[in-house]
Design a protein around this motif. Structure first.
Motif, PDB file in Angstrom:
ATOM      1  N   ASP A 233      37.258  48.781  35.658  1.00  0.00           N
ATOM      2  CA  ASP A 233      36.806  47.917  34.561  1.00  0.00           C
ATOM      3  C   ASP A 233      35.342  48.134  34.204  1.00  0.00           C
ATOM      4  O   ASP A 233      34.925  47.822  33.101  1.00  0.00           O
ATOM      5  CB  ASP A 233      36.988  46.441  34.921  1.00  0.00           C
ATOM      6  CG  ASP A 233      38.449  46.051  34.972  1.00  0.00           C
ATOM      7  OD1 ASP A 233      39.262  46.699  34.292  1.00  0.00           O
ATOM      8  OD2 ASP A 233      38.771  45.105  35.713  1.00  0.00           O
ATOM      9  N   GLY A 234      34.534  48.576  35.165  1.00  0.00           N
ATOM     10  CA  GLY A 234      33.110  48.753  34.926  1.00  0.00           C
ATOM     11  C   GLY A 234      32.301  48.417  36.164  1.00  0.00           C
ATOM     12  O   GLY A 234      32.799  48.499  37.294  1.00  0.00           O
ATOM     13  N   ILE A 235      31.061  48.007  35.922  1.00  0.00           N
ATOM     14  CA  ILE A 235      30.134  47.693  37.007  1.00  0.00           C
ATOM     15  C   ILE A 235      29.856  46.197  36.974  1.00  0.00           C
ATOM     16  O   ILE A 235      29.492  45.648  35.933  1.00  0.00           O
ATOM     17  CB  ILE A 235      28.798  48.445  36.819  1.00  0.00           C
ATOM     18  CG1 ILE A 235      29.029  49.928  36.609  1.00  0.00           C
ATOM     19  CG2 ILE A 235      27.873  48.200  37.991  1.00  0.00           C
ATOM     20  CD1 ILE A 235      27.785  50.667  36.140  1.00  0.00           C
ATOM     21  N   ARG A 236      30.018  45.557  38.120  1.00  0.00           N
ATOM     22  CA  ARG A 236      29.699  44.132  38.241  1.00  0.00           C
ATOM     23  C   ARG A 236      28.653  44.004  39.336  1.00  0.00           C
ATOM     24  O   ARG A 236      28.856  44.450  40.455  1.00  0.00           O
ATOM     25  CB  ARG A 236      30.937  43.322  38.599  1.00  0.00           C
ATOM     26  CG  ARG A 236      30.680  41.831  38.728  1.00  0.00           C
ATOM     27  CD  ARG A 236      31.927  41.065  39.124  1.00  0.00           C
ATOM     28  NE  ARG A 236      33.045  41.294  38.244  1.00  0.00           N
ATOM     29  CZ  ARG A 236      33.302  40.571  37.144  1.00  0.00           C
ATOM     30  NH1 ARG A 236      32.507  39.587  36.817  1.00  0.00           N
ATOM     31  NH2 ARG A 236      34.354  40.842  36.406  1.00  0.00           N
ATOM     32  N   ALA A 237      27.512  43.402  38.994  1.00  0.00           N
ATOM     33  CA  ALA A 237      26.447  43.194  39.972  1.00  0.00           C
ATOM     34  C   ALA A 237      26.121  41.712  40.035  1.00  0.00           C
ATOM     35  O   ALA A 237      26.145  41.021  39.006  1.00  0.00           O
ATOM     36  CB  ALA A 237      25.203  43.986  39.598  1.00  0.00           C
TER      37      ALA A 237
ATOM     38  N   THR B 100      26.326  40.113  36.385  1.00  0.00           N
ATOM     39  CA  THR B 100      26.277  40.972  35.212  1.00  0.00           C
ATOM     40  C   THR B 100      27.479  41.892  35.242  1.00  0.00           C
ATOM     41  O   THR B 100      27.702  42.583  36.233  1.00  0.00           O
ATOM     42  CB  THR B 100      24.987  41.812  35.202  1.00  0.00           C
ATOM     43  OG1 THR B 100      23.864  40.942  35.289  1.00  0.00           O
ATOM     44  CG2 THR B 100      24.886  42.652  33.940  1.00  0.00           C
ATOM     45  N   LEU B 101      28.259  41.901  34.159  1.00  0.00           N
ATOM     46  CA  LEU B 101      29.391  42.804  34.028  1.00  0.00           C
ATOM     47  C   LEU B 101      29.118  43.755  32.881  1.00  0.00           C
ATOM     48  O   LEU B 101      28.874  43.329  31.752  1.00  0.00           O
ATOM     49  CB  LEU B 101      30.688  42.037  33.763  1.00  0.00           C
ATOM     50  CG  LEU B 101      31.904  42.908  33.410  1.00  0.00           C
ATOM     51  CD1 LEU B 101      32.282  43.831  34.568  1.00  0.00           C
ATOM     52  CD2 LEU B 101      33.085  42.046  32.987  1.00  0.00           C
ATOM     53  N   MET B 102      29.146  45.044  33.175  1.00  0.00           N
ATOM     54  CA  MET B 102      28.957  46.069  32.152  1.00  0.00           C
ATOM     55  C   MET B 102      30.158  47.010  32.229  1.00  0.00           C
ATOM     56  O   MET B 102      30.369  47.663  33.243  1.00  0.00           O
ATOM     57  CB  MET B 102      27.654  46.835  32.393  1.00  0.00           C
ATOM     58  CG  MET B 102      27.255  47.726  31.249  1.00  0.00           C
ATOM     59  SD  MET B 102      25.674  48.566  31.538  1.00  0.00           S
ATOM     60  CE  MET B 102      24.551  47.192  31.729  1.00  0.00           C
TER      61      MET B 102
ATOM     62  N   ASP C 243      25.641  47.078  26.775  1.00  0.00           N
ATOM     63  CA  ASP C 243      26.135  45.729  26.495  1.00  0.00           C
ATOM     64  C   ASP C 243      26.686  45.135  27.780  1.00  0.00           C
ATOM     65  O   ASP C 243      27.373  45.817  28.535  1.00  0.00           O
ATOM     66  CB  ASP C 243      27.247  45.768  25.450  1.00  0.00           C
ATOM     67  CG  ASP C 243      26.745  46.195  24.080  1.00  0.00           C
ATOM     68  OD1 ASP C 243      25.545  46.017  23.817  1.00  0.00           O
ATOM     69  OD2 ASP C 243      27.541  46.710  23.292  1.00  0.00           O
ATOM     70  N   ALA C 244      26.394  43.868  28.010  1.00  0.00           N
ATOM     71  CA  ALA C 244      26.837  43.235  29.250  1.00  0.00           C
ATOM     72  C   ALA C 244      27.175  41.772  29.004  1.00  0.00           C
ATOM     73  O   ALA C 244      26.710  41.173  28.042  1.00  0.00           O
ATOM     74  CB  ALA C 244      25.747  43.340  30.317  1.00  0.00           C
ATOM     75  N   MET C 245      27.994  41.243  29.887  1.00  0.00           N
ATOM     76  CA  MET C 245      28.266  39.812  29.908  1.00  0.00           C
ATOM     77  C   MET C 245      27.554  39.238  31.123  1.00  0.00           C
ATOM     78  O   MET C 245      27.713  39.747  32.237  1.00  0.00           O
ATOM     79  CB  MET C 245      29.763  39.537  30.014  1.00  0.00           C
ATOM     80  CG  MET C 245      30.532  39.805  28.739  1.00  0.00           C
ATOM     81  SD  MET C 245      29.944  38.886  27.295  1.00  0.00           S
ATOM     82  CE  MET C 245      30.355  37.223  27.745  1.00  0.00           C
ATOM     83  N   LEU C 246      26.751  38.211  30.896  1.00  0.00           N
ATOM     84  CA  LEU C 246      26.013  37.571  31.968  1.00  0.00           C
ATOM     85  C   LEU C 246      26.633  36.210  32.245  1.00  0.00           C
ATOM     86  O   LEU C 246      26.888  35.435  31.323  1.00  0.00           O
ATOM     87  CB  LEU C 246      24.545  37.372  31.570  1.00  0.00           C
ATOM     88  CG  LEU C 246      23.785  38.594  31.082  1.00  0.00           C
ATOM     89  CD1 LEU C 246      22.368  38.204  30.681  1.00  0.00           C
ATOM     90  CD2 LEU C 246      23.762  39.666  32.145  1.00  0.00           C
ATOM     91  N   THR C 247      26.865  35.929  33.508  1.00  0.00           N
ATOM     92  CA  THR C 247      27.409  34.637  33.905  1.00  0.00           C
ATOM     93  C   THR C 247      26.504  34.053  34.982  1.00  0.00           C
ATOM     94  O   THR C 247      26.168  34.743  35.942  1.00  0.00           O
ATOM     95  CB  THR C 247      28.844  34.782  34.453  1.00  0.00           C
ATOM     96  OG1 THR C 247      29.621  35.504  33.515  1.00  0.00           O
ATOM     97  CG2 THR C 247      29.466  33.423  34.682  1.00  0.00           C
ATOM     98  N   LEU C 248      26.105  32.813  34.794  1.00  0.00           N
ATOM     99  CA  LEU C 248      25.189  32.150  35.711  1.00  0.00           C
ATOM    100  C   LEU C 248      25.955  31.222  36.633  1.00  0.00           C
ATOM    101  O   LEU C 248      26.809  30.453  36.185  1.00  0.00           O
ATOM    102  CB  LEU C 248      24.167  31.341  34.911  1.00  0.00           C
ATOM    103  CG  LEU C 248      23.014  30.736  35.681  1.00  0.00           C
ATOM    104  CD1 LEU C 248      22.071  31.826  36.174  1.00  0.00           C
ATOM    105  CD2 LEU C 248      22.248  29.767  34.797  1.00  0.00           C
ATOM    106  N   ASN C 249      25.662  31.300  37.918  1.00  0.00           N
ATOM    107  CA  ASN C 249      26.176  30.335  38.878  1.00  0.00           C
ATOM    108  C   ASN C 249      25.172  29.185  38.894  1.00  0.00           C
ATOM    109  O   ASN C 249      24.104  29.299  39.478  1.00  0.00           O
ATOM    110  CB  ASN C 249      26.297  30.979  40.263  1.00  0.00           C
ATOM    111  CG  ASN C 249      26.698  29.985  41.331  1.00  0.00           C
ATOM    112  OD1 ASN C 249      26.945  28.811  41.052  1.00  0.00           O
ATOM    113  ND2 ASN C 249      26.745  30.444  42.558  1.00  0.00           N
ATOM    114  N   ALA C 250      25.515  28.098  38.225  1.00  0.00           N
ATOM    115  CA  ALA C 250      24.587  26.979  38.075  1.00  0.00           C
ATOM    116  C   ALA C 250      24.179  26.372  39.416  1.00  0.00           C
ATOM    117  O   ALA C 250      23.179  25.669  39.501  1.00  0.00           O
ATOM    118  CB  ALA C 250      25.197  25.913  37.179  1.00  0.00           C
TER     119      ALA C 250
END
Length: 191
Positions: free
Chosen positions: A89-93, A100-102, A124-131
Motif C-alpha cells: 500500500d505504501g509507507i506508513r511511519a 503519516t501514510l504515503m 502526498d500523504a495522509m496525516l492522522t493524529l493520536n490525540a
C-alpha cells in the motif's frame, strides 16, 4: 542473499538516538546561545554601563533559551514506538502521536525538504493524529495544519508536501530495505 518478497509488510524501528538529534541541532544551539548572549550583553552594557552584568545576564538568557528550544531532544528522540512499515500500500511511519501514510504512487521526489537537514521522501500523504499522544507533539503537529481543531480531534488531514525521513529508520537506507522497496515500486525515482 534472497530477493525481498514485497508483498508482506516489513516493519523498521527508529535507529536515531538522542546523541544523533543533539549533534544535528548543535549548530542551532550554538547560534541561539551566542545571539542571546551578545544581544543581552550589548543592551545591558548600553543601558546600565556594566559589561560584567551584561555578560552574566547574556549567559543566563542563552542557557534558558537553549533549554526551552532544545531541552526535549533527548525525550523526543528515544521513543521505542517510532517505526516505519513498508507494504504494497505504501509507507506508513509513526512516532506514536503522528501517523503519516504515503502511497507509492504519491511519492514525488527524494530530496532535502525545506526546513529539514536530512534527505526525505516527499509526496502526498495522509496525516492522522493520536490525540492521546505526547501533548507537546500533539500541539506542535496541530499548529502545522490548516485546520488544527479538526486535526486535534483525530480526523485525518491531507498533506500535499508530506515528508518521511528514511535515514531515521536505516543508516544506509538507499542500499537497505527502504531503498529496495522504493526501487521495486517506484523505479522511476533516483534512489
Amino acid at each position: 542473499m534472497t530477493t525481498p518478497d514485497f508483498t508482506a509488510p516489513v516493519e523498521l524501528r527508529s535507529v536515531v538516538s538522542s546523541a544523533d538529534r543533539t549533534r544535528r541541532a548543535l549548530p542551532l544551539i550554538i547560534i541561539t546561545f551566542v545571539a542571546a548572549f551578545v544581544a543581552t550583553a550589548v543592551v545591558t552594557t548600553y543601558l546600565v554601563n556594566a559589561l560584567w552584568l551584561g555578560c552574566i545576564l547574556g549567559a543566563v538568557l542563552g542557557v534558558i533559551l537553549c533549554r526551552m528550544f532544545f531541552g526535549n531532544l533527548k525525550n523526543a528522540s528515544d521513543r521505542g514506538n517510532q517505526r516505519m512499515v513498508l507494504s504494497p500500500d505504501g509507507i506508513r511511519a509513526t512516532d506514536g502521536t503522528l501517523t503519516t501514510l504515503m502511497r507509492w504512487g504519491d511519492v514525488r521526489v527524494i530530496t532535502t525538504p525545506k526546513g529539514a537537514n536530512r534527505v526525505g521522501i516527499v509526496g502526498d500523504a495522509m496525516l492522522t493524529l493520536n490525540a492521546k499522544g505526547d501533548p507537546k507533539l500533539v500541539e506542535r503537529y496541530s499548529e502545522m495544519t490548516e485546520a488544527p481543531e479538526t486535526f486535534r480531534s483525530g480526523r485525518p488531514v491531507h498533506d500535499k508536501d508530506g515528508a518521511l525521513f528514511p535515514g531515521d529508520f536505516e543508516k544506509s537506507w538507499r542500499q537497505g530495505e527502504i531503498g529496495s522497496w522504493l526501487r521495486h515500486y517506484r523505479p522511476d525515482l533516483d534512489v
